[in-house]
Design a protein around this motif. Sequence first.
Motif, short mmCIF file in Angstrom:
data_model
loop_
_atom_site.label_atom_id
_atom_site.label_comp_id
_atom_site.label_asym_id
_atom_site.label_seq_id
_atom_site.Cartn_x
_atom_site.Cartn_y
_atom_site.Cartn_z
N GLU A 39 0.82 -1.22 0.00
CA GLU A 39 0.00 0.00 0.00
C GLU A 39 0.84 1.27 0.00
O GLU A 39 0.46 2.28 -0.55
N LEU A 97 3.61 1.67 -1.64
CA LEU A 97 3.95 1.93 -3.04
C LEU A 97 2.71 2.37 -3.81
O LEU A 97 2.78 3.22 -4.70
N MET A 98 1.56 1.79 -3.47
CA MET A 98 0.32 2.20 -4.14
C MET A 98 -0.01 3.66 -3.84
O MET A 98 -0.56 4.36 -4.68
N SER A 99 0.34 4.10 -2.65
CA SER A 99 0.04 5.49 -2.29
C SER A 99 0.89 6.46 -3.12
O SER A 99 0.63 7.66 -3.15
N GLY A 159 1.03 5.97 -6.31
CA GLY A 159 0.38 5.94 -7.62
C GLY A 159 0.61 4.66 -8.42
O GLY A 159 0.12 4.53 -9.53
N LEU A 160 1.36 3.71 -7.84
CA LEU A 160 1.54 2.44 -8.55
C LEU A 160 0.31 1.57 -8.32
O LEU A 160 -0.22 1.56 -7.21
#
Lengths: 400, 250
Positions: free
Chosen positions: A353, A355-357, A359-360
């Motif tokens: 999460e 890394l998702m934060s 934008g991935l």
Amino acid sequence: MPDNQTVKEALNKKGAFGEDIDLERYEDGTNAPEFVEDLQDSEYQRYMENVGVVSDEINRSGTIMFIDNGMSHCSAKVQEGLEILSLKEALKQHEGLKDFMWNAMDPTKDKYTAKTYLDDADGYFLRVKAGHHIKAPVQTCMLINSNKSAQRLHNVIIVEDGGSLEIITGCSTANHAGDSLHVGVSEIYMGDNANLSFSMIHSWGKQTNVRPRTRCVIGKNSNYSNNYVILNPVGSIQSFPVADLGAGSSATYNTMCIAHEGSDIDSGGLVNLNGVGARAEIMSRSISMGGKLCARGRLVGNSPGVKAHLECRSIILKDGGSTVAIPELEAHVADVEMTHEAAVGKIARDQIEYLMSRGLDEDQAVSMIVRGFLSGSINGLPEALQKELDAAIEQANLGD
Amino acid sequence: MTEMLKIVNLHAEAGEREILRGVDLTINEGETAVLFGPNGSGKSTLLSTIMGYSTTKVTEGEILFKGEDITEMTVDQRAKLGIGMMMQRPPNIYGVRLGDLLNATSGKNSGIIDDAPKFKMERFLDREINVGFSGGEIKRSELLQLTAQKPEFILLDEPESGVDLENIDLIGSKVRELLYDGHGCGGSAQRHVSSLVITHTGQILDYIGADRAYVMKNGRIQCSGRPADLLKDIKEHGYGECAACQTIKL
Ligand SMILES: Nc1ncnc2c1ncn2[C@@H]1O[C@H](COP(=O)(O)OP(=O)(O)OP(=O)(O)O)[C@@H](O)[C@H]1O
Ligand SMILES: [Mg+2]
């Protein structure tokens, strides 16, 4: 040396680990494959490049290639102190070799070694003479090109006192030869103050069974490192290389593998720390994508001052398979420092999460972590390997 | 004024405990809101919930971003809409190098790598993200990552805590650049980016200024006021007897 009868009896001896393979199921691969003059202009080029063997041979000391059971290419830049030959040719040139080989490897170890011995299998012979440092890596390539066939090769590597060598070995099957067996017996002899780095990249067919047998006998104050990479689907692999270390020597094993659905990978290694102050490190990083995975490691401390560490880490990305980590430590004297670490599980959610934060999406985040996780096992990953790793991770579609 | 973020009656759990107990908060476009509150009152939990981290679970209420209901969205969907966050205690990302993540978020040719020295992060590009970073290094790394990301709405969880006196200027001015579209100087700077900033000391306010302040207690917004007034009040009286609460009706 055991007599032929004893070795014949060993033809029924199952391997210590891994699923038993019926040798009768396969025909013998040809001893006389097509000879390839120019690697760059060959139909085998893409198979080679997929496993890190470069066809232009830039920055390589030489290349020796086997297709099925025979040599199909051998090129060496003239280099003092280095011999690259087929084993058959080496036996002609070196009278003593016949009695020298099969010492590190006991032919009666199991059916795979026995059959290779009885076959008088060919393979590659690499020798670095005392005191010579071979700068560019030697590349060796083993390709299976006949379906339902068995490839059996016997390789001998000798690094004499003060010598150093880097070997990159790529193994692959042609698309039409996926149902096959590879047996590679490798005997490695290292003198004192010698260095050897041995990297194997494998890419087999979905039904290929692979049974390498490797043993490395090492003198004093030498360094041996063994990198093993398998990222594509395979039928089964069972590999458990053994190294015997003299005083002050060190061995490092790095294994990086992905077990896809339908693949059964049993990999690991044993290091016998026989000499005073010997050191060893076994590192294994693996990913289960629904396949069967077993990471073994065994360190045996036989002398004082021995230091060794074993690490098995595995990430499970898909259910349906199984993951087993078996780290073993054994000491026969008091003055040793031996440790192990094993971890099996999923990737921590907070890392994905994070890394998702930035934008991935989830797939990108997972493959970024997985790529780092896998390559973390090998220090200073060769560029070819890095590319291969990226491609395999891309194909593996990790984020499901 | 357009509403950037609107939180309505938000209840959320973390570790099976209700932490947020009915939060209402609206932040307009271009506005900077500051959030005060005692330790454990739920400030970080609120930010995590806005970002969508699965450590918290919304049980009631909704979060709107630019008018769109994002309550059920994944973290990356929110990031793509323009929300960015600097965590108080980000996790170690083993195996992933800072430089690789920067390239992945902002594209290889964005020049973000060349900006690293301005954040004193050039020696950290090859290091695994956050692994072994000191407190101040984590803050600089988070700011560099946010700069790569260029969010429209920024959640900052104690950006100045653990930062030494020398580096506070760097942190302050980088936060300022994030909010003021690059090179804001003085009053002429144009603020496009909105933010919600958690601070205990208020030091960061010297660099960015804030439009409105809120105090969180026990999982609710207890009161609001002018940032300077509330901060002064908290410094003098603590959170126990907040004078503002007596004077300001929400
Ligand atoms: N995953 C969790 N499991 C259990 N409790 C949690 C979890 N996450 C947060 N909490 C609890 O929720 C409460 C609020 O935590 P939070 O981190 O939001 O506080 P905070 O206001 O940011 O405090 P601080 O000023 O100390 O940073 C704390 O009591 C904390 O222990
Ligand atoms: Mg907090």
